[in-house]
Design an enzyme around this catalytic site. Structure first.
Site, PDB file in Angstrom:
ATOM      1  N   LYS A 297       0.858  -1.174   0.000  1.00 23.67           N
ATOM      2  CA  LYS A 297       0.000   0.000   0.000  1.00 23.67           C
ATOM      3  C   LYS A 297       0.902   1.234   0.000  1.00 23.67           C
ATOM      4  O   LYS A 297       1.509   1.573   1.022  1.00 23.67           O
ATOM      5  CB  LYS A 297      -0.917  -0.032   1.230  1.00 23.67           C
ATOM      6  CG  LYS A 297      -1.947  -1.154   1.146  1.00 23.67           C
ATOM      7  CD  LYS A 297      -2.933  -0.878   0.025  1.00 23.67           C
ATOM      8  CE  LYS A 297      -3.428  -2.137  -0.632  1.00 23.67           C
ATOM      9  NZ  LYS A 297      -4.254  -1.865  -1.816  1.00 23.67           N
TER      10      LYS A 297
ATOM     11  N   ASP B 216       0.750  -0.608  -5.023  1.00 19.43           N
ATOM     12  CA  ASP B 216      -0.613  -0.132  -5.281  1.00 19.43           C
ATOM     13  C   ASP B 216      -0.804   1.234  -4.637  1.00 19.43           C
ATOM     14  O   ASP B 216      -0.875   1.351  -3.420  1.00 19.43           O
ATOM     15  CB  ASP B 216      -1.624  -1.146  -4.721  1.00 19.43           C
ATOM     16  CG  ASP B 216      -3.060  -0.797  -5.096  1.00 19.43           C
ATOM     17  OD1 ASP B 216      -3.270   0.257  -5.747  1.00 19.43           O
ATOM     18  OD2 ASP B 216      -3.968  -1.568  -4.734  1.00 19.43           O
TER      19      ASP B 216
ATOM     20  N   GLU C 119       0.250  -0.194  -9.623  1.00 18.79           N
ATOM     21  CA  GLU C 119      -1.217  -0.319  -9.645  1.00 18.79           C
ATOM     22  C   GLU C 119      -1.891   1.013  -9.347  1.00 18.79           C
ATOM     23  O   GLU C 119      -1.561   1.665  -8.354  1.00 18.79           O
ATOM     24  CB  GLU C 119      -1.664  -1.391  -8.628  1.00 18.79           C
ATOM     25  CG  GLU C 119      -3.184  -1.578  -8.604  1.00 18.79           C
ATOM     26  CD  GLU C 119      -3.630  -2.886  -7.973  1.00 18.79           C
ATOM     27  OE1 GLU C 119      -2.826  -3.844  -7.903  1.00 18.79           O
ATOM     28  OE2 GLU C 119      -4.801  -2.957  -7.548  1.00 18.79           O
TER      29      GLU C 119
ATOM     30  N   ASP D 221      -7.358  -0.623 -11.325  1.00 20.13           N
ATOM     31  CA  ASP D 221      -8.296  -1.176 -10.347  1.00 20.13           C
ATOM     32  C   ASP D 221      -9.501  -0.252 -10.168  1.00 20.13           C
ATOM     33  O   ASP D 221     -10.571  -0.486 -10.743  1.00 20.13           O
ATOM     34  CB  ASP D 221      -7.546  -1.387  -9.015  1.00 20.13           C
ATOM     35  CG  ASP D 221      -8.419  -1.981  -7.929  1.00 20.13           C
ATOM     36  OD1 ASP D 221      -9.641  -2.083  -8.107  1.00 20.13           O
ATOM     37  OD2 ASP D 221      -7.884  -2.344  -6.859  1.00 20.13           O
TER      38      ASP D 221
ATOM     39  N   LYS E 108     -12.849  -6.779  -8.811  1.00 22.64           N
ATOM     40  CA  LYS E 108     -13.439  -6.969  -7.481  1.00 22.64           C
ATOM     41  C   LYS E 108     -14.936  -7.240  -7.640  1.00 22.64           C
ATOM     42  O   LYS E 108     -15.638  -6.492  -8.325  1.00 22.64           O
ATOM     43  CB  LYS E 108     -13.221  -5.725  -6.616  1.00 22.64           C
ATOM     44  CG  LYS E 108     -11.768  -5.473  -6.247  1.00 22.64           C
ATOM     45  CD  LYS E 108     -11.639  -4.291  -5.313  1.00 22.64           C
ATOM     46  CE  LYS E 108     -10.296  -4.265  -4.611  1.00 22.64           C
ATOM     47  NZ  LYS E 108      -9.208  -3.710  -5.428  1.00 22.64           N
TER      48      LYS E 108
HETATM   49 MG    MG Z   1      -5.854  -2.083  -5.921  1.00 16.74          MG
END
Ligand code: MG
Length: 369
Positions: free
Chosen positions: A165, A193, A218, A241, A265
Site C-alpha cells: 500500500k 498499489d 497499480e 483497479d 473486485k
Molecule cells: Mg488495488
C-alpha cells in the site's frame, strides 16, 4: 423456484494486525460487513456478502449496502433466483447504479443455482481451470522498514506475491518499494498499489525512480487520463483497479492499451455475473487479472475462490483470502489458505454455511420469513 424473502445481517470483522492503512491516510480498524440470505419457496437459501473498504475507497459504504437492500429486495420477490440474467436485468431496472448493493444478492443466487444443480459455483463459472490458486498478501502502509518486515513475515508463511500500500509521500514510497523488493527472491511478485493516491507528477517521479526495480504499478492516480499518461511513460507492468468499475470502463481501457492487468473486485462490478463477463473478456483479450473483492469474510473469500478457480492459470495474476486477515469466522466450509494458496470447495453452491450464532439477529427482513 421463486424468491420469497431476503434477510441481511451486520457483522464486524476486526483485524489481526489491528489496522489496515492505505493511500490518502485512510485506515480501517474494524470492517463492517453485510451477509445476505436469499430465501426461496423450495426451501433452499443462498448466501452472499458485501464489505466495502470503508466509505472513502469507492462510492460505497457499509450502511449503504443495508439501505440499498431495503430499497431493492422487495422488488425481487417472486423472481426465479436461478435465472441470473433475468435477476440482474431486474436489479438494473429497479435501482440505477449501486453495484455493491446488487453484488451480495447476485452472489447468493449463484449459491442457490449451485445447490439446485448440485454443482460447485466454480463449475458453473466455467469449470476447474486450476486446483489451488496463488494468493497475494496486502501490506498495510507503514514505514519502509516495517513494511519490509511484514513482507518477510508473510513470505515465511508461504506467500510469494505481495501488494504494497503506497500512494503516500513519493520519496517514502520509493523507499518502501526498494526495501520490500530487497527481502524478496527473483521469483516473487511485488506490486506497488497507490490506490489513486499520487498526483500525476508524483507518479511520474516514482515510476522513474524505480524503473530498474522488478515491480508492478497499480492505479497510480485518480482519473483515467492521469493513469494513461503514467502508463505511457513507464515500461513497468501496469495494473488498473479503481477506475475499472464496469464493462464500459474495461472496454475503454482495452481500446487504449491502458493496462496489462485488471484488478477485478466482485462487489465493485456488481456481483459474480458481471465479474464473469469481465473475466471472460479479459481472457479473450489477453489481460491478466487479480480476482478479489473490496474486503469481506468467509463468504466473500469463498466467492473469490470459485471465480479464481474457474479462471485460466495464465490469466490469474493473483487473488486474496480475506478470511485470513482477522479472527472472526462467519461461515464454516470456506476455503482456508494453505501456504500461499487457496482452493474453492467442491460442495454444491459456494460450499459455505453461515454461523448464525456469530451473525446474530438479522438487521433487515424482507418478505416471508
Ligand atoms: Mg488495488
Amino acid at each position: 423456484m421463486r424468491i420469497t424473502g431476503l434477510k441481511a445481517y451486520q457483522v464486524d470483522l476486526p483485524l489481526t494486525e489491528g489496522r489496515y492503512s492505505w493511500s490518502n491516510e485512510n485506515t480501517v480498524t474494524v470492517f463492517d460487513s453485510t451477509v445476505v440470505a436469499v430465501e426461496t419457496d423450495a426451501g433452499i437459501t443462498g448466501y452472499g456478502e458485501c464489505c466495502p473498504l470503508g466509505p472513502a475507497y469507492l462510492p460505497a459504504y457499509a450502511a449503504g449496502v443495508r439501505a440499498g437492500l431495503a430499497e431493492l429486495a422487495p422488488k425481487l420477490l417472486g423472481i426465479d433466483p436461478t435465472h441470473l440474467g433475468v435477476l440482474n436485468r431486474r436489479m438494473e431496472a429497479a435501482l440505477r447504479g449501486h453495484p455493491y448493493v446488487k453484488a451480495p444478492i447476485d452472489m447468493a443466487c449463484w449459491d442457490i443455482l449451485g445447490k439446485v444443480a448440485q454443482l460447485p459455483v466454480y463449475a458453473l463459472l466455467g469449470g476447474a481451470e486450476q486446483e489451488a490458486v496463488q494468493l497475494y498478501r496486502a501490506i498495510s502502509q507503514d514505514t519502509p522498514e516495517a513494511m519490509a518486515r511484514q513482507v518477510g513475515r508473510y513470505r515465511a508463511e508461504g506467500y510469494t506475491k505481495f501488494q504494497l500500500k503506497v500512494g503516500g509521500d513519493p520519496d517514502v514510497d520509493i523507499a518502501r518499494i526498494r526495501a520490500c523488493r530487497q527481502v524478496l527472491q527473483p521469483t516473487d511478485t511485488l506490486v506497488a498499489d497507490a490506490n489513486t493516491g499520487w498526483t500525476l507528477h508524483e507518479a511520474a517521479r516514482v515510476v522513474a525512480a524505480v524503473r530498474e526495480v522488478d515491480v508492478y504499478i497499480e492505479q497510480p492516480c485518480r482519473t483515467f487520463p492521469e493513469c494513461l499518461a503514467v502508463r505511457r511513460r513507464t515500461a513497468l507492468p501496469f495494473v488498473l483497479d479503481e477506475i475499472i468499475t464496469d464493462m464500459d470502463a474495461l472496454l475503454r481501457c482495452l481500446a487504449d492499451g491502458a493496462m496489462d492487468i485488471v484488478n477485478l473486485k466482485i462487489s465493485k462490478v456488481g456481483g459474480l455475473t458481471k465479474a464473469k463477463q469481465m473475466r471472460d473478456l479479459c481472457v479473450a483479450t489477453g489481460i491478466g487479472m487479480t480476482i478479489e473483492d473490496t474486503w469481506g469474510g468467509d463468504i466473500v473469500t469463498a466467492a473469490i475462490a470459485h471465480l479464481a478457480r474457474s479462471t485460466p492459470g495464465e490469466f490469474l495474476f493473483s487473488t486474496t483470502d480475506f478470511n485470513s486477515y482477522g479472527p472472526v469466522e462467519i461461515a464454516t466450509g470456506a476455503p482456508k489458505r494453505v501456504g500461499g494458496r487457496l482452493q474453492a470447495p467442491d460442495r454444491p453452491g459456494l460450499g459455505v454455511e453461515p454461523r448464525l450464532e456469530v451473525l446474530g439477529k438479522p438487521v433487515l427482513v424482507i418478505g416471508r420469513s
